[in-house]
Enzyme design. Structure first.
Site, PDB file in Angstrom:
ATOM      1  N   GLY A  24     -22.340   2.173 -23.413  1.00 31.01           N
ATOM      2  CA  GLY A  24     -21.006   1.561 -23.317  1.00 31.01           C
ATOM      3  C   GLY A  24     -21.084   0.054 -23.501  1.00 31.01           C
ATOM      4  O   GLY A  24     -22.165  -0.514 -23.663  1.00 31.01           O
ATOM      5  N   MET A  71     -20.481  -2.517 -21.381  1.00 35.49           N
ATOM      6  CA  MET A  71     -21.231  -3.220 -20.330  1.00 35.49           C
ATOM      7  C   MET A  71     -22.668  -2.720 -20.244  1.00 35.49           C
ATOM      8  O   MET A  71     -23.591  -3.486 -19.972  1.00 35.49           O
ATOM      9  CB  MET A  71     -20.533  -3.034 -18.971  1.00 35.49           C
ATOM     10  CG  MET A  71     -19.252  -3.824 -18.822  1.00 35.49           C
ATOM     11  SD  MET A  71     -19.513  -5.602 -18.960  1.00 35.49           S
ATOM     12  CE  MET A  71     -20.442  -5.914 -17.485  1.00 35.49           C
ATOM     13  N   THR A 106     -11.253  -6.494  -9.520  1.00 34.54           N
ATOM     14  CA  THR A 106     -11.246  -7.885  -9.065  1.00 34.54           C
ATOM     15  C   THR A 106      -9.896  -8.246  -8.448  1.00 34.54           C
ATOM     16  O   THR A 106      -9.829  -8.917  -7.415  1.00 34.54           O
ATOM     17  CB  THR A 106     -11.519  -8.830 -10.258  1.00 34.54           C
ATOM     18  OG1 THR A 106     -12.731  -8.404 -10.861  1.00 34.54           O
ATOM     19  CG2 THR A 106     -11.644 -10.271  -9.822  1.00 34.54           C
ATOM     20  N   THR A 126     -15.649   0.059 -11.805  1.00 37.30           N
ATOM     21  CA  THR A 126     -14.571  -0.124 -10.833  1.00 37.30           C
ATOM     22  C   THR A 126     -13.832   1.200 -10.627  1.00 37.30           C
ATOM     23  O   THR A 126     -14.063   2.169 -11.347  1.00 37.30           O
ATOM     24  CB  THR A 126     -13.598  -1.212 -11.319  1.00 37.30           C
ATOM     25  OG1 THR A 126     -13.138  -0.857 -12.629  1.00 37.30           O
ATOM     26  CG2 THR A 126     -14.284  -2.557 -11.375  1.00 37.30           C
ATOM     27  N   HIS A 134      -6.672  -7.765 -19.147  1.00 37.42           N
ATOM     28  CA  HIS A 134      -7.891  -7.126 -19.658  1.00 37.42           C
ATOM     29  C   HIS A 134      -7.643  -6.523 -21.036  1.00 37.42           C
ATOM     30  O   HIS A 134      -6.497  -6.302 -21.429  1.00 37.42           O
ATOM     31  CB  HIS A 134      -8.365  -6.022 -18.702  1.00 37.42           C
ATOM     32  CG  HIS A 134      -9.122  -6.543 -17.522  1.00 37.42           C
ATOM     33  ND1 HIS A 134      -8.495  -7.077 -16.417  1.00 37.42           N
ATOM     34  CD2 HIS A 134     -10.454  -6.615 -17.273  1.00 37.42           C
ATOM     35  CE1 HIS A 134      -9.416  -7.459 -15.543  1.00 37.42           C
ATOM     36  NE2 HIS A 134     -10.607  -7.191 -16.028  1.00 37.42           N
ATOM     37  N   HIS A 135      -8.759  -6.173 -21.706  1.00 43.91           N
ATOM     38  CA  HIS A 135      -8.688  -5.446 -22.976  1.00 43.91           C
ATOM     39  C   HIS A 135      -7.977  -4.114 -22.788  1.00 43.91           C
ATOM     40  O   HIS A 135      -7.916  -3.592 -21.655  1.00 43.91           O
ATOM     41  CB  HIS A 135     -10.115  -5.224 -23.515  1.00 43.91           C
ATOM     42  CG  HIS A 135     -10.973  -4.435 -22.567  1.00 43.91           C
ATOM     43  ND1 HIS A 135     -11.017  -3.068 -22.581  1.00 43.91           N
ATOM     44  CD2 HIS A 135     -11.771  -4.817 -21.544  1.00 43.91           C
ATOM     45  CE1 HIS A 135     -11.813  -2.631 -21.632  1.00 43.91           C
ATOM     46  NE2 HIS A 135     -12.293  -3.686 -20.973  1.00 43.91           N
ATOM     47  N   GLY A 142     -24.540   4.766 -18.291  1.00 41.54           N
ATOM     48  CA  GLY A 142     -23.482   4.233 -19.154  1.00 41.54           C
ATOM     49  C   GLY A 142     -24.075   3.264 -20.163  1.00 41.54           C
ATOM     50  O   GLY A 142     -23.387   2.358 -20.645  1.00 41.54           O
ATOM     51  N   ALA A 143     -25.362   3.473 -20.502  1.00 42.60           N
ATOM     52  CA  ALA A 143     -26.140   2.511 -21.296  1.00 42.60           C
ATOM     53  C   ALA A 143     -25.567   2.245 -22.691  1.00 42.60           C
ATOM     54  O   ALA A 143     -25.798   1.177 -23.250  1.00 42.60           O
ATOM     55  CB  ALA A 143     -27.582   3.014 -21.428  1.00 42.60           C
ATOM     56  N   LYS A 192      -9.295  -0.488 -20.975  1.00 40.72           N
ATOM     57  CA  LYS A 192      -9.596  -0.373 -19.543  1.00 40.72           C
ATOM     58  C   LYS A 192      -8.815   0.800 -18.941  1.00 40.72           C
ATOM     59  O   LYS A 192      -7.616   0.953 -19.199  1.00 40.72           O
ATOM     60  CB  LYS A 192      -9.243  -1.686 -18.845  1.00 40.72           C
ATOM     61  CG  LYS A 192      -9.638  -1.701 -17.375  1.00 40.72           C
ATOM     62  CD  LYS A 192      -9.596  -3.094 -16.791  1.00 40.72           C
ATOM     63  CE  LYS A 192      -9.855  -3.085 -15.308  1.00 40.72           C
ATOM     64  NZ  LYS A 192     -11.126  -2.445 -14.939  1.00 40.72           N
TER      65      LYS A 192
HETATM   66  P1  NAD Z   1     -17.243   1.866 -21.771  1.00 40.89           P
HETATM   67  O1  NAD Z   1     -16.249   2.971 -21.902  1.00 40.89           O
HETATM   68  O2  NAD Z   1     -17.530   1.004 -22.938  1.00 40.89           O
HETATM   69  O3  NAD Z   1     -18.658   2.484 -21.275  1.00 40.89           O
HETATM   70  C1  NAD Z   1     -18.790   3.526 -20.361  1.00 40.89           C
HETATM   71  C2  NAD Z   1     -19.954   4.404 -20.821  1.00 40.89           C
HETATM   72  O4  NAD Z   1     -20.240   5.360 -19.801  1.00 40.89           O
HETATM   73  C3  NAD Z   1     -19.666   5.197 -22.110  1.00 40.89           C
HETATM   74  O5  NAD Z   1     -20.680   4.946 -23.082  1.00 40.89           O
HETATM   75  C4  NAD Z   1     -19.677   6.657 -21.657  1.00 40.89           C
HETATM   76  O6  NAD Z   1     -20.202   7.546 -22.636  1.00 40.89           O
HETATM   77  C5  NAD Z   1     -20.598   6.577 -20.437  1.00 40.89           C
HETATM   78  N1  NAD Z   1     -20.452   7.700 -19.490  1.00 40.89           N
HETATM   79  C6  NAD Z   1     -19.325   8.366 -19.149  1.00 40.89           C
HETATM   80  N2  NAD Z   1     -19.627   9.312 -18.239  1.00 40.89           N
HETATM   81  C7  NAD Z   1     -20.936   9.239 -17.992  1.00 40.89           C
HETATM   82  C8  NAD Z   1     -21.827   9.942 -17.142  1.00 40.89           C
HETATM   83  N3  NAD Z   1     -21.400  10.943 -16.356  1.00 40.89           N
HETATM   84  N4  NAD Z   1     -23.141   9.586 -17.140  1.00 40.89           N
HETATM   85  C9  NAD Z   1     -23.591   8.588 -17.946  1.00 40.89           C
HETATM   86  N5  NAD Z   1     -22.784   7.885 -18.781  1.00 40.89           N
HETATM   87  C10 NAD Z   1     -21.483   8.206 -18.797  1.00 40.89           C
HETATM   88  O7  NAD Z   1     -16.768   0.993 -20.523  1.00 40.89           O
HETATM   89  P2  NAD Z   1     -17.157  -0.530 -20.164  1.00 40.89           P
HETATM   90  O8  NAD Z   1     -16.184  -1.455 -20.783  1.00 40.89           O
HETATM   91  O9  NAD Z   1     -18.610  -0.724 -20.390  1.00 40.89           O
HETATM   92  O10 NAD Z   1     -16.852  -0.535 -18.594  1.00 40.89           O
HETATM   93  C11 NAD Z   1     -17.542   0.330 -17.699  1.00 40.89           C
HETATM   94  C12 NAD Z   1     -17.039   0.071 -16.283  1.00 40.89           C
HETATM   95  O11 NAD Z   1     -17.436  -1.247 -15.878  1.00 40.89           O
HETATM   96  C13 NAD Z   1     -15.518   0.101 -16.118  1.00 40.89           C
HETATM   97  O12 NAD Z   1     -15.205   0.701 -14.880  1.00 40.89           O
HETATM   98  C14 NAD Z   1     -15.132  -1.377 -16.080  1.00 40.89           C
HETATM   99  O13 NAD Z   1     -13.952  -1.613 -15.355  1.00 40.89           O
HETATM  100  C15 NAD Z   1     -16.328  -1.951 -15.347  1.00 40.89           C
HETATM  101  N6  NAD Z   1     -16.593  -3.387 -15.525  1.00 40.89           N
HETATM  102  C16 NAD Z   1     -17.128  -4.025 -14.462  1.00 40.89           C
HETATM  103  C17 NAD Z   1     -17.486  -5.349 -14.547  1.00 40.89           C
HETATM  104  C18 NAD Z   1     -18.136  -6.015 -13.361  1.00 40.89           C
HETATM  105  O14 NAD Z   1     -18.446  -7.215 -13.418  1.00 40.89           O
HETATM  106  N7  NAD Z   1     -18.362  -5.293 -12.281  1.00 40.89           N
HETATM  107  C19 NAD Z   1     -17.281  -6.055 -15.750  1.00 40.89           C
HETATM  108  C20 NAD Z   1     -16.722  -5.369 -16.835  1.00 40.89           C
HETATM  109  C21 NAD Z   1     -16.400  -4.020 -16.722  1.00 40.89           C
END
Ligand code: NAD
Length: 265
Positions: free
Chosen positions: A11, A13, A164, A99, A153-154, A8-9, A157
């Protein structure tokens, strides 16, 4: 050196995580996977010069080629379970920030990690302040069993309530048990107005542009209320906890749900 791949690099996060890992001592970013940006140069995506990695599309192939110690997952609730299985099958420790995993999926991953004798971490929230919020709430609920949770949240989501909020509700319910709150004869004029019901505890999810990740735990008592609130005002707030999690997962041989179980006494 701990070798790390980020899934998910590209995205929100994932980008923040790549930058934090590249700047961290004792870690090496050896791979970046993202379904929607494969073939792109990571340095352009994360706006950081001198990074010689191209974003890959397939996690399994990347893990086989780069042989990392840890894979950090910030993808989405639909793919995270499959990604975690792929990681464990390749003997790579998953550090999962995504999550939306169900209780049953977490149990299955724990079993798989046990079989592989590998460490793993599932962390619904890496912000240390959020972990403290849950800890403080677990003290308060002993004195104030009437409690509701509001998470904000934004609006991009996917899942609700947030991981959390769910974790907070689980921790609090474990201490106070199932309890009916509010007026027994109350009714909703708009379905859902009272929020989700977790063992009698109401959980409300707000989704609006402008928010990052925020939560209030509100306790009500006789003539008083107590509010414990945490705000992540930027995604950098998750990075110290993430780096801590990557170090900690190297020291364990089973899967742990919640960073608090590794950093608080
Ligand atoms: P985002 O949509 O910006 O990023 C997700 C990325 O994953 C996208 O770039 C997408 O192309 C990629 N992706 C989708 N399927 C994939 C696959 N099969 N293989 C590889 N990459 C794939 O989302 P975000 O805002 O970065 O959030 C990601 C997750 O992290 C959500 O579930 C969010 O709730 C969670 N989150 C957790 C925390 C924490 O502290 N644990 C904090 C913030 C967000």
């Amino acid at each position: 050196m701990i070798k790390v791949v980020v899934a998910g690099a590209a995205g929100r996060m994932g980008q923040e995580s790549c930058r934090a890992i590249l700047r961290a001592d004792g870690m090496e970013l050896v791979g970046a996977v993202d379904k929607n940006s494969s073939g792109e140069e990571l340095e352009k995506v994360i706006a950081m010069d001198g990074v010689e990695l191209t974003i890959q599309s397939d996690l399994d192939t990347t893990l086989k080629e780069t042989k990392p110690d840890v894979v950090v997952d910030f993808t989405n609730p639909n793919v995270v379970f499959n990604n975690a299985q792929i990681a464990l099958q390749n003997k790579v420790r998953p550090v999962i920030g995504t999550t939306g995993l169900t209780g049953e999926q977490i149990a299955q991953l724990k079993e798989l990690a046990q079989k592989q004798q590998l460490g793993g971490l599932i962390v619904p929230n890496f912000a240390i302040g959020a972990l403290l919020m849950i800890k403080f709430a677990s003290i308060a609920v002993k004195y104030f069993p009437h409690v509701e949770i509001i998470e904000l949240h934004h609006d991009q989501k996917m899942d609700a309530p947030s991981g959390t909020a769910l974790k907070t509700a689980e921790v609090l319910a474990e201490i106070r048990g199932n309890m009916r709150q509010g007026l027994p004869t109350e009714f909703e004029k708009i379905p859902g107005s009272r929020g989700g019901d977790f063992e009698g505890m109401r959980v409300h999810s707000v989704r609006l542009p402008g928010f990052v990740a925020h939560q209030e735990v509100i306790f009500g008592g006789t003539g008083q209320t107590l509010t414990i609130r945490h705000d992540s005002i930027s995604r950098e707030s998750f990075m110290p906890g993430l780096l801590m999690g990557i170090h900690k997962v190297m020291e364990i041989d089973h899967l742990v749900y919640g960073l608090e179980n590794l950093i608080f006494e």
